[in-house]
Write an enzyme that holds these catalytic residues in place. Structure first.
Site, PDB file in Angstrom:
ATOM      1  N   LYS A 196       1.172   4.171  -3.077  1.00 49.20           N
ATOM      2  CA  LYS A 196       0.819   5.571  -2.890  1.00 49.20           C
ATOM      3  C   LYS A 196       2.027   6.491  -3.092  1.00 49.20           C
ATOM      4  O   LYS A 196       1.889   7.618  -3.577  1.00 49.20           O
ATOM      5  CB  LYS A 196       0.209   5.777  -1.502  1.00 49.20           C
ATOM      6  CG  LYS A 196      -1.117   5.060  -1.306  1.00 49.20           C
ATOM      7  CD  LYS A 196      -2.178   5.519  -2.316  1.00 49.20           C
ATOM      8  CE  LYS A 196      -3.534   4.901  -2.033  1.00 49.20           C
ATOM      9  NZ  LYS A 196      -4.589   5.346  -2.985  1.00 49.20           N
ATOM     10  N   TYR A 237       0.829  -1.211   0.000  1.00 49.03           N
ATOM     11  CA  TYR A 237       0.000   0.000   0.000  1.00 49.03           C
ATOM     12  C   TYR A 237       0.863   1.260   0.000  1.00 49.03           C
ATOM     13  O   TYR A 237       0.647   2.182  -0.790  1.00 49.03           O
ATOM     14  CB  TYR A 237      -0.912  -0.015   1.226  1.00 49.03           C
ATOM     15  CG  TYR A 237      -1.871   1.146   1.280  1.00 49.03           C
ATOM     16  CD1 TYR A 237      -2.984   1.184   0.445  1.00 49.03           C
ATOM     17  CD2 TYR A 237      -1.682   2.193   2.171  1.00 49.03           C
ATOM     18  CE1 TYR A 237      -3.879   2.241   0.492  1.00 49.03           C
ATOM     19  CE2 TYR A 237      -2.561   3.257   2.227  1.00 49.03           C
ATOM     20  CZ  TYR A 237      -3.659   3.272   1.390  1.00 49.03           C
ATOM     21  OH  TYR A 237      -4.535   4.338   1.426  1.00 49.03           O
TER      22      TYR A 237
END
Length: 280
Positions: A182, A178
């Site tokens: 990002k 994750y």
């Protein structure tokens, strides 16, 4: 820079004036991940501000329910829906083309669709296909929409807003997929105005909002940000109220008035709020 971390809407970004003035009455807004959570709130806010909407998510039934809810809330609202996988290039191309064919233009792309699936498992122990799937959805899924939307956003001098995360700027165990997705997403956003100056772009951290995805989080974070703060921040940005932040990372938890008043000169001079290596 330590601007105030805000949990809820504050006067500068109050959406009420946009609702009453129908600021986006002539605008077409495409929102991905629009069937629930932050994406749903964003869609509702833009509809109340007068925009026509193209809503994207995987679940057709949920999308149709969202459409019905918006049409009931905003009589006369114009809403298209596209049930698709953001990783599927052909489906994305068709959705963008269908939006422009129906409405005649595209003014704002909100790339909100994303997942966080590897929470709680170290990178060498998580299922590698699951780990890579997060990258595919969170990065390729955004790129696909950027790729096909940019030509239309150039014509409208439009806005790209990608929903990022503060997680892209920290290193904590068990969230590598994750966080990396990002981190890379922020860099992608930076390239858009460099290569296409007609388009204004932002990578926006929506705050610590409790959603279905954050229910699986193993990080010691209080998810107490009001979901309306994220949507109100996007309205403010897409209305051209903070274009000086073009190509940069922005947090919805910052008081944007305070950031501009106290930090704008330094941010511009140092080309801050972008990904780069720096000496202390």
């Amino acid at each position: 820079m330590q601007p105030l971390s805000l949990p809820s809407v504050y006067p500068l970004i109050d959406p009420a004036p946009h609702f009453s003035a129908k600021t986006f009455a002539s605008k077409v807004v495409l929102v991905t991940g629009a069937s629930r959570g932050i994406g749903l709130s964003i869609a509702q806010h833009f509809a109340r501000a007068g925009s026509s909407l193209a809503l994207v998510a995987r679940n057709h039934a949920l999308l149709e329910s969202v459409k019905a809810g918006i049409e009931a809330d905003v009589p006369g609202a114009q809403v298209l829906t596209f049930a698709l996988d953001v990783r599927d290039t052909a489906q994305v191309e068709a959705a963008v083309a269908g939006t422009v064919k129906h409405f005649g233009r595209l003014d704002v792309l909100v790339a909100n669709a994303g997942v966080g699936r590897g929470f709680g498992t170290r990178l060498a122990e998580v299922d590698p296909n699951l780990w890579w799937d997060t990258i595919e959805i969170n990065l390729r899924g955004v790129y696909n929409f950027v790729h096909f939307a940019v030509p239309h956003l150039r014509k409208s001098s439009g806005y790209l807003i990608a929903i990022s995360s503060a997680a892209g700027h920290v290193r904590v165990p068990t969230v590598s997929d994750y966080a990396i997705s990002k981190h890379a997403l922020d860099r992608l956003v930076e390239f858009v105005p460099i290569e296409y100056p007609e388009v204004t772009s932002f990578a926006v951290h929506p705050g610590s909002v409790a959603t279905d995805m954050t229910a699986n989080s193993t990080t010691p974070i209080s998810f107490d940000t009001k979901i309306e703060l994220s949507a109100a921040t996007l309205l403010h940005l897409a209305a051209g109220k903070a274009d000086w932040l073009n190509g940069r990372y922005v947090s919805a938890q910052w008081d944007l008035g305070e950031v501009e008043q106290k930090h704008k000169a330094a941010i511009v001079a140092k080309n801050a709020l972008v990904q780069k290596l720096a000496l202390p």
